[in-house]
Scaffold this motif. Structure first.
Motif, PDB file in Angstrom:
ATOM      1  N   PHE A 207      37.486  32.208  37.634  1.00 12.25           N
ATOM      2  CA  PHE A 207      38.480  33.235  37.329  1.00 12.25           C
ATOM      3  C   PHE A 207      38.889  33.192  35.856  1.00 12.25           C
ATOM      4  CE2 PHE A 207      39.569  31.936  41.831  1.00 12.25           C
ATOM      5  CZ  PHE A 207      38.790  32.922  42.411  1.00 12.25           C
ATOM      6  N   HIS A 208      38.931  31.971  35.304  1.00 11.71           N
ATOM      7  CA  HIS A 208      39.286  31.807  33.888  1.00 11.71           C
ATOM      8  C   HIS A 208      38.222  32.469  33.005  1.00 11.71           C
ATOM      9  CE1 HIS A 208      40.888  28.856  30.592  1.00 11.71           C
ATOM     10  NE2 HIS A 208      41.099  30.128  30.294  1.00 11.71           N
ATOM     11  N   ASN A 209      36.957  32.190  33.308  1.00  9.16           N
ATOM     12  CA  ASN A 209      35.872  32.823  32.554  1.00  9.16           C
ATOM     13  C   ASN A 209      35.883  34.332  32.765  1.00  9.16           C
ATOM     14  OD1 ASN A 209      34.823  30.334  31.579  1.00  9.16           O
ATOM     15  ND2 ASN A 209      33.798  29.995  33.537  1.00  9.16           N
ATOM     16  N   GLY A 210      36.147  34.749  34.008  1.00  6.45           N
ATOM     17  CA  GLY A 210      36.226  36.177  34.298  1.00  6.45           C
ATOM     18  C   GLY A 210      37.315  36.866  33.492  1.00  6.45           C
ATOM     19  N   LEU A 228      36.642  51.118  37.625  1.00  2.00           N
ATOM     20  CA  LEU A 228      36.039  50.015  38.360  1.00  2.00           C
ATOM     21  C   LEU A 228      36.270  48.682  37.649  1.00  2.00           C
ATOM     22  CD1 LEU A 228      34.274  48.824  40.598  1.00  2.00           C
ATOM     23  CD2 LEU A 228      32.260  49.429  39.223  1.00  2.00           C
ATOM     24  N   LEU A 229      35.994  48.658  36.354  1.00  2.00           N
ATOM     25  CA  LEU A 229      36.183  47.418  35.595  1.00  2.00           C
ATOM     26  C   LEU A 229      37.658  47.023  35.548  1.00  2.00           C
ATOM     27  CD1 LEU A 229      33.689  47.932  32.624  1.00  2.00           C
ATOM     28  CD2 LEU A 229      33.491  46.292  34.508  1.00  2.00           C
ATOM     29  N   SER A 230      38.533  47.992  35.426  1.00  2.00           N
ATOM     30  CA  SER A 230      39.968  47.697  35.409  1.00  2.00           C
ATOM     31  C   SER A 230      40.422  47.106  36.739  1.00  2.00           C
ATOM     32  CB  SER A 230      40.764  48.966  35.100  1.00  2.00           C
ATOM     33  OG  SER A 230      40.462  49.443  33.807  1.00  2.00           O
ATOM     34  N   VAL A 235      41.902  42.265  40.041  1.00  2.00           N
ATOM     35  CA  VAL A 235      41.656  41.343  41.148  1.00  2.00           C
ATOM     36  C   VAL A 235      41.373  39.937  40.619  1.00  2.00           C
ATOM     37  CG1 VAL A 235      40.081  40.774  43.035  1.00  2.00           C
ATOM     38  CG2 VAL A 235      40.820  43.146  42.700  1.00  2.00           C
ATOM     39  N   ASN A 236      40.521  39.844  39.593  1.00  2.00           N
ATOM     40  CA  ASN A 236      40.180  38.536  39.027  1.00  2.00           C
ATOM     41  C   ASN A 236      41.415  37.839  38.467  1.00  2.00           C
ATOM     42  OD1 ASN A 236      37.943  36.642  37.696  1.00  2.00           O
ATOM     43  ND2 ASN A 236      39.427  37.113  36.120  1.00  2.00           N
ATOM     44  N   ASN A 237      42.192  38.549  37.686  1.00  2.00           N
ATOM     45  CA  ASN A 237      43.370  37.942  37.075  1.00  2.00           C
ATOM     46  C   ASN A 237      44.414  37.556  38.125  1.00  2.00           C
ATOM     47  OD1 ASN A 237      42.065  38.433  34.705  1.00  2.00           O
ATOM     48  ND2 ASN A 237      43.483  39.982  33.944  1.00  2.00           N
ATOM     49  N   GLY A 238      44.503  38.352  39.198  1.00  2.00           N
ATOM     50  CA  GLY A 238      45.414  38.006  40.280  1.00  2.00           C
ATOM     51  C   GLY A 238      45.003  36.714  40.966  1.00  2.00           C
TER      52      GLY A 238
END
Length: 286
Positions: A207-210, A228-230, A235-238
């Motif tokens: 998630f950190h790399n994401g 889509l990217l947003s 989701v990743n940051n959450g």
């Protein structure tokens, strides 16, 4: 107890009993030509340490880095910039994190006993499982070797060869963790302690790399309007926010405390010198 013994005896002679993921690691561990490090010998049998898996892993990750860099430029990233190099590093780290975590998870699931300071060749550890452990640890060492070199290359490419404080911090981290992992291989014990630290230390890194990957992609004009990217970034940051604090502040330290206790209580009886135990405790908590 009888079932465990029978299972171990079967795994010792039949690698087909290993899950597919571990069979891949076992193939990596046993199929490469042996390349010894002559000045570093195993205390258990006096044989030089085999470093072929680490070298091949470093080469593999460098290739991933090269491919990622060219792919990012093709997708619109400006060539030879800090933005592209940072994103390339994050993509490569993503490959490393997910590969490592999957291997470690399967090793924990298939382990027959949990003792952080245990000897690698303990009778309850089947030989194929030992080979997989050695390969996973060696793969992580390979990442440290690759990233150490990449930091130097990035410094020359973007900063005239001058290292930043972050660069020196990461390089010091890589040296210290490599020392820990190499010592578990040299002394043939404590591999479980290293793998536990690797697992919980690495757990939130996908998630950190994401976070960096999505942030850098969405900084480009051509992708800023991508819903889509947003959404994927959200989701990743959450997930990063949800997992980081519990892992780093609660779950990880509990395991690290038990690892520390076991190293102090049982490390010397498993052949780990007192000074090495002291060094590992500093590296675990430092």
């Amino acid at each position: 107890m009888t079932t465990t013994k029978k299972k171990n005896e079967t795994l010792t002679t039949n690698t087909e009993q290993l899950p597919f993921v571990l069979r891949c690691w076992h193939t990596l561990a046993t199929s490469l030509p042996v390349l010894h490090l002559p000045f570093l010998k195993k205390s258990s049998d006096g044989r030089p340490l085999n470093i072929s898996v680490s070298l091949v892993s470093a080469l593999y990750l460098a290739t991933v880095n090269w491919m990622a860099g060219h792919t990012l430029v093709a997708l619109g990233f400006p060539p030879d910039t800090s933005l592209t190099l940072e994103t390339t590093a994050a993509v490569t780290a993503e490959f490393h994190s997910n590969t490592l975590l999957l291997g470690l998870a399967y090793l924990f699931i298939t382990a027959t006993r949990y003792q952080p300071s245990a000897k690698m060749n303990a009778p309850y550890n089947p030989q194929p499982w030992q080979d997989c452990c050695d390969a996973v640890i060696s793969f992580c060492i390979g990442y440290m070797m690759y990233d150490f070199g990449f930091i130097l290359v990035k410094a020359y490419a973007t900063n005239g060869g001058e290292l930043t404080s972050d660069d020196t911090t990461f390089m010091a981290h890589h040296v210290m963790t490599t020392v820990y992992m190499m010592q578990t291989r040299v002394y043939g014990a404590g591999h479980f302690s290293a793998m536990i630290c690797m697992f919980w230390g690495e757990f939130t890194n996908p998630f950190h790399n994401g976070y960096y990957i999505f942030k850098n992609i969405l900084s480009l004009d051509i992708y800023q309007s991508s819903q889509l990217l947003s959404t994927l970034q959200y989701v990743n940051n959450g997930l990063f926010a949800i997992t980081y604090v519990p892992i780093r502040a609660a779950i990880g330290p509990v395991y690290f405390a038990h690892v520390s206790y076991d190293l102090v209580a049982n490390g010397t009886s498993n052949g780990i010198p007192v000074w090495v135990i002291g060094l590992w405790l500093v590296l675990i908590w430092g």
